[in-house]
Design an enzyme around this catalytic site. Structure first.
Site, PDB file in Angstrom:
ATOM      1  N   GLY A  16       0.849  -1.205   0.000  1.00 52.77           N
ATOM      2  CA  GLY A  16       0.000   0.000   0.000  1.00 52.77           C
ATOM      3  C   GLY A  16       0.874   1.242   0.000  1.00 52.77           C
ATOM      4  CB  THR A 118       7.787  -4.735   0.843  1.00 53.98           C
ATOM      5  OG1 THR A 118       6.569  -4.273   0.242  1.00 53.98           O
ATOM      6  CG2 THR A 118       8.955  -4.314  -0.023  1.00 53.98           C
ATOM      7  CG  ASP A 140      -1.091  -0.787   8.731  1.00 56.62           C
ATOM      8  OD1 ASP A 140      -1.909   0.147   8.780  1.00 56.62           O
ATOM      9  OD2 ASP A 140      -1.232  -1.791   7.991  1.00 56.62           O
ATOM     10  N   GLY A 183      -5.568  -0.544  10.224  1.00 55.62           N
ATOM     11  CA  GLY A 183      -4.859  -1.382  11.208  1.00 55.62           C
ATOM     12  C   GLY A 183      -5.541  -2.725  11.247  1.00 55.62           C
ATOM     13  NE  ARG A 280     -26.382   9.387  12.116  1.00 58.68           N
ATOM     14  CZ  ARG A 280     -27.537   9.030  12.666  1.00 58.68           C
ATOM     15  NH1 ARG A 280     -27.614   7.903  13.364  1.00 58.68           N
ATOM     16  NH2 ARG A 280     -28.609   9.794  12.534  1.00 58.68           N
ATOM     17  CE1 TYR A 286      -7.111   1.676   0.623  1.00 59.19           C
ATOM     18  CE2 TYR A 286      -9.490   1.932   0.775  1.00 59.19           C
ATOM     19  CZ  TYR A 286      -8.374   1.123   0.682  1.00 59.19           C
ATOM     20  OH  TYR A 286      -8.512  -0.240   0.671  1.00 59.19           O
ATOM     21  CD  GLN A 288      -6.867   5.824   8.515  1.00 60.26           C
ATOM     22  OE1 GLN A 288      -6.407   5.373   9.544  1.00 60.26           O
ATOM     23  NE2 GLN A 288      -7.797   5.183   7.834  1.00 60.26           N
ATOM     24  NE  ARG A 289      -2.784   3.123   1.430  1.00 62.10           N
ATOM     25  CZ  ARG A 289      -3.195   1.967   0.921  1.00 62.10           C
ATOM     26  NH1 ARG A 289      -3.488   0.969   1.743  1.00 62.10           N
ATOM     27  NH2 ARG A 289      -3.296   1.791  -0.356  1.00 62.10           N
TER      28      ARG A 289
END
Ligand code: F6P
Length: 364
Positions: A16, A118, A140, A183, A280, A286, A288-289
């Site tokens: 990712g 990786t 993460d 996570g 709610r 994504y 976060q990335r």
């Protein structure tokens, strides 16, 4: 036997994406070319690029303007060299093609920027005779052998800001607001963002939760006049019951990619049913990335990237560049590749959180 000096490297990003990847590419590229006379070949879309020769020699000026840029200019993918997905949906072992590509390109080392997958894939290629070196990238923060990974600080910053924003709307409506963060196996983001944002409940995969305890926490707050609650939940959190059931059946717990949805929806449904309060859920996903890395991530990426170049100049390979006690350290890849750094149950941040009244869903 003296090792061959490193004159040309291949560099790829895999798994990712995360903020800080471009900063790390820049650090490796600039230091290699300008300080150590090492040529750099960019490999596109992860390990697939090496198998399929999607590569290009990179000039020094291509490493400029990257420090603050999100994503990865090299592209990424989740392919494994020994399990490459084909157009017809089948998989084939492309380890040999990767090794051939490495030799054809005249590489002396393959620098892989990635997460746990990786590290494993790099080790597979090392076992096939390639020289490799890896950098610790993932939001993460769950790579074994390093205190921290680049991408993590940015993700925590984004998640903490989301909690801050949820606070005012939660309070206005007297609602329970559940924020699901990434996570899958490790709860690092939920823990740090939850503490930074003052979440009332933090649910992480390492601490299975009991819905009744969550309810006690929310009711307890109500009795003290706090008519809203904030829950930070890692996507891979599970209830105690589900964990016990899987253990009994001898099966693995389903991960987000299998169950298609993270823990947020389940937790919100449980809280709503058991408390009768309006609940709610927000899945940060994504977001976060994406985007620019925080200064902390830029600094970390620059430090591990330039340290990687220094190791290459010395001919040192077969390691992950870890960051421990504010220092870059080489960690043998064989030592860390198949391990995962989960949140230890005695982590000081868990202790501090409990001391300020945060509940982890296990006990009040
Ligand atoms: O890269 C780590 C990560 O962001 C995890 O937190 C998350 O579970 C996973 O990737 C999502 O993967 P994908 O990008 O393949 O949907």
């Amino acid at each position: 036997m003296p090792t061959k000096p490193i004159k040309r490297i291949g560099i790829l990003t895999a798994g990712g994406d995360c903020p800080g990847l471009n900063a790390a590419i820049r650090a490796v590229g600039k230091a290699c070319i300008t300080r150590f006379g090492i040529e750099v070949v960019g490999i596109y879309d992860g390990f697939r690029g090496l198998a399929e020769r999607h590569v290009r020699r990179m000039a020094l000026d291509e490493f400029s303007g990257l420090l603050t840029l999100g994503g990865t200019i090299l592209g990424t993918g989740r392919d494994k060299p020994d399990k490459l997905r084909m157009a017809d949906g089948t998989y084939r072992d492309a380890t040999k093609q990767c090794a051939e590509g490495y030799r054809e390109l005249g590489l002396d080392c393959l620098v892989c920027l990635g997460g746990n997958g990786t590290q494993r894939n790099a080790l597979t290629l090392q076992d096939a005779g390639l020289r490799v070196l890896t950098l610790p990238k993932t939001i993460d923060n769950d790579i074994w052998g390093t205190d921290v990974t680049f991408g993590y600080d940015t993700a925590v910053t984004i998640a903490a800001e989301a909690i801050d924003r949820l606070h005012s709307t939660a309070e206005s409506h007297q609602r329970i607001m559940v924020l699901e963060v990434m996570g899958n196996r490790g709860g690092w983001i939920a823990l740090a963002a939850g503490v930074a944002g003052g979440a009332d409940l933090i649910l992480i995969p390492e601490i299975p939760y009991d819905p009744k305890v969550m309810v006690e926490t929310v009711r307890g707050r109500g009795e003290r006049g706090r008519r809203f609650s904030i829950v930070a939940v890692a996507e891979g959190a599970f209830a105690k019951k589900a964990v016990a059931k899987a253990k009994k059946a001898g099966t693995e717990l389903p991960r987000t990619e299998d169950r298609k949805v993270g823990a947020g929806a389940t937790v919100a449904a449980e809280l709503s049913a058991l408390t009768g309060l309006e609940t709610r859920v927000t899945v940060l996903g994504y977001v976060q990335r994406g985007g620019t890395p925080t200064p902390t991530d830029r600094v970390l990426a620059t430090r591990v990237g330039t340290y990687a170049a220094e190791l290459l100049a010395k001919g040192k390979t077969g390691v992950l560049v870890g960051f421990r006690n504010d220092e870059c350290v080489p960690v043998p890849l064989a030592e860390c590749a198949d391990k995962r750094k989960l949140v230890p149950l005695d982590h000081p941040l868990i202790k501090s959180a409990r001391l300020v009244g945060t509940c982890f869903g296990d006990k009040c």
